[in-house]
Design a protein around this motif. Structure first.
Motif, short mmCIF file in Angstrom:
data_model
loop_
_atom_site.label_atom_id
_atom_site.label_comp_id
_atom_site.label_asym_id
_atom_site.label_seq_id
_atom_site.Cartn_x
_atom_site.Cartn_y
_atom_site.Cartn_z
N GLY A 92 -1.08 4.42 -1.03
CA GLY A 92 -1.99 4.38 -0.54
C GLY A 92 -3.43 4.02 -0.92
O GLY A 92 -3.16 2.32 -1.43
N ASP A 93 -4.37 4.50 -1.48
CA ASP A 93 -5.99 4.25 -1.70
C ASP A 93 -5.60 3.95 -3.82
O ASP A 93 -5.80 4.92 -3.89
CB ASP A 93 -6.66 4.61 -1.42
N GLY A 96 -2.48 6.38 -6.98
CA GLY A 96 -2.69 5.90 -5.97
C GLY A 96 -2.93 7.81 -4.68
O GLY A 96 -2.92 8.65 -5.38
N SER A 97 -3.42 7.83 -3.78
CA SER A 97 -4.29 8.68 -3.07
C SER A 97 -3.14 9.07 -2.33
O SER A 97 -2.73 10.73 -2.05
CB SER A 97 -5.36 8.54 -1.81
N GLN A 98 -1.75 8.35 -2.43
CA GLN A 98 -0.76 9.41 -1.91
C GLN A 98 0.89 9.10 -2.91
O GLN A 98 1.78 10.74 -2.55
CB GLN A 98 -0.01 8.39 -0.77
N LYS A 99 0.67 7.68 -4.33
CA LYS A 99 1.65 8.27 -5.10
C LYS A 99 1.42 7.94 -5.70
O LYS A 99 0.51 7.12 -5.68
CB LYS A 99 3.19 7.56 -4.32
N SER A 115 -5.58 16.83 -2.94
CA SER A 115 -6.60 16.45 -1.44
C SER A 115 -7.80 17.67 -1.89
O SER A 115 -7.52 18.71 -2.02
CB SER A 115 -6.53 16.56 -0.48
N LYS A 126 0.77 -1.38 -0.09
CA LYS A 126 -0.10 -0.13 0.08
C LYS A 126 1.35 0.91 -0.29
O LYS A 126 0.55 2.36 0.45
CB LYS A 126 -0.99 0.24 1.17
N GLU A 127 1.84 1.41 -1.08
CA GLU A 127 3.07 2.36 -0.77
C GLU A 127 1.89 3.55 -1.85
O GLU A 127 3.26 4.59 -1.09
CB GLU A 127 4.01 1.98 -1.59
#
Length: 379
Positions: free
Chosen positions: A147-148, A239-242, A263, A144-145
C-alpha cells in the motif's frame, strides 16, 4: 587500459583480511578469472591463503602488483580507498572498492571522473544490492504490495567489531543506506543524525540516522551500533496495507509479510468509549526466495562488466550517493541540524576537525593518526 590475459582476467585483492579472503574464495570459482593475486604487506596472509589456493600470486603492495593486473578489488580501511583506487585507475586497471567508496563526496567524485577519463570500470561493494531478499523488498515496493509506505526502519547492531580508522556510521550505515536507496529506487533529500561515543574515546560507536525521501515521500530510520548485547540485521517496511520484515540472520523465512494494519475509526465526537483506531490482523506469509550468495553475484557482475562494458549496478555514482548521505550524517551529528544533500553538491575538501588532545585528525567519520592514512591491519 590493461590488456586481458588470454587465459582469463588477472584480478588482485588489496587487503586480504576477513573480507578480502572471501573475495579470493569467490574469484577462485569464476571461470573468467585466470589469475588471482594477494596484495597485502603481511606475508602470513598470502601463505595461509595459498594452502587452499596454491596458484595464488603474492605482492607486498599495489605498486608491485599493478603491472600484472587487469582488475583489482580494494578491501582496505576507508581512508585508503581513494589513493589506492586512483593509483590503479591511472594504470588502466579496473577497480571495485569495498564500502564506503570514499570518505567524502568530493573524493568519490574525483574517483568517478578518473575512471571515466581512463575508460575503466569503477564499482563499489554494496553487497546487499545483490541479495535476493533485498530484490524481493524492491519488487514489493514497485508493485505497491504494502500500500502507501508509512516508514522504513533498519537496525544493524552487535557488540563490535570496532574499526581502528572509522566510526560506526562509516562502517555499518553504508549497508543500510544502500539497501534503502535500492529498495526505494531513490536517494534521500536530507539527513538528520545523532551519534555518540562511549567505549571508544575517539570514534562514535552508536548512531541514529533519519533519511527523508521525496519520491516516494517517506522517512527511513537507521540504527547502527557497535555497543549492543544482541546481533541484529533487520529491515522493516510499514505500509497502509501490509508490513514486512527482512531478518538477515534467520536461517529460514528471512522475509515475513504481515497482513495487518490500522485505520482510523469513525468520528464520534465526544464519545470516548469508542476506540480511535480499528485494527486488522491477517496471515503472516514468508515468500519463497531463491537464495544466492550475494558476494558471488557481486564479483561475477564485476567481471562481466569488465568483459562486456556494462555499467555496474553499484557503479561509482551509486557509491557517491551513499557517501553523500554519510557525509551529511556526520555534518548533522556535529552541527545538530538537518542537512540537505544538495549542500554537498560540488563541495570542496570535507571539514577537518583537529583533536589536539588525542593527536588525531577526524575527517568526517574517519580517523587519521597524525593526519596520515592508517597503516594497520588491512581488512
Amino acid at each position: 587500459m590493461a590488456m586481458t590475459n588470454v587465459t582469463g582476467l588477472r584480478v588482485g585483492v588489496v587487503g586480504c583480511g576477513y573480507w578480502g579472503s572471501k573475495h579470493i574464495r569467490v574469484l577462485h570459482s569464476l571461470e573468467s578469472v585466470g589469475t588471482i593475486a594477494v596484495i597485502d604487506p603481511n606475508p602470513d596472509r598470502a601463505l595461509q591463503l595459498s594452502r587452499n589456493y596454491p596458484a595464488l600470486e603474492a605482492y607486498k603492495d599495489l605498486d608491485e602488483a599493478i603491472p600484472h593486473l587487469d582488475a583489482v578489488i580494494i578491501a582496505t580501511p576507508p581512508s585508503t580507498h581513494k589513493p589506492l583506487a586512483l593509483k590503479a585507475i591511472a594504470a588502466g586497471v579496473h577497480v571495485m572498492v569495498e564500502k564506503p567508496l570514499a570518505t567524502t563526496a568530493a573524493d568519490a567524485r574525483e574517483m568517478i571522473a578518473a575512471a571515466e577519463a581512463a575508460g575503466v570500470v569503477l564499482m563499489v561493494g554494496h553487497t546487499f544490492e545483490y541479495h535476493s531478499a533485498v530484490w524481493q523488498l524492491r519488487e514489493m515496493v514497485q508493485k505497491k504490495e504494502l500500500g502507501d509506505l508509512y516508514y522504513l526502519d533498519t537496525a544493524r547492531l552487535n557488540l563490535g567489531l570496532y574499526q581502528h580508522d572509522c566510526n560506526v556510521l562509516f562502517d555499518l550505515a553504508p549497508h543500510d543506506v544502500s539497501i534503502l536507496n535500492y529498495v526505494l529506487g531513490a536517494t534521500p533529500v536530507s539527513v538528520q543524525c545523532w551519534s555518540s561515543h562511549h567505549a571508544n574515546a575517539k570514534l562514535e560507536d552508536v548512531g541514529y540516522l533519519r533519511l527523508h525521501y521525496k519520491n516516494p515521500d517517506v522517512t527511513a530510520n537507521v540504527h547502527v551500533s557497535w555497543l549492543d548485547p544482541c546481533k541484529v540485521r533487520r529491515v522493516t517496511m510499514v505500509g497502509s496495507q501490509k508490513m514486512v520484515i527482512f531478518n538477515d540472520l534467520a536461517s529460514e523465512e528471512r522475509i515475513k509479510v504481515h497482513d495487518k494494519g490500522v485505520s482510523q475509526g469513525p468520528q464520534l465526537g465526544d464519545d470516548l468509549t469508542q476506540p480511535p483506531m480499528s485494527y486488522r490482523y491477517g496471515d503472516v506469509v514468508s515468500p519463497h526466495l531463491v537464495m544466492n550468495e550475494p558476494l558471488m553475484v557481486e564479483d561475477e557482475h564485476f567481471v562481466d562488466c569488465i568483459l562486456t562494458g556494462l555499467t555496474p549496478l553499484t557503479s561509482g555514482a551509486n557509491g557517491l550517493a551513499v557517501v553523500e548521505v554519510l557525509e551529511a550524517a556526520q555534518l548533522s551529528a556535529t552541527q545538530g541540524r538537518e542537512v540537505l544533500i544538495e549542500e554537498l553538491a560540488g563541495n570542496g575538501p570535507a571539514k577537518v576537525v583537529l583533536d589536539k588532545a588525542n593527536g588525531v585528525i577526524h575527517q568526517n567519520g574517519v580517523l587519521h593518526q597524525n593526519g596520515s592514512a592508517p597503516v594497520g591491519d588491512l581488512r
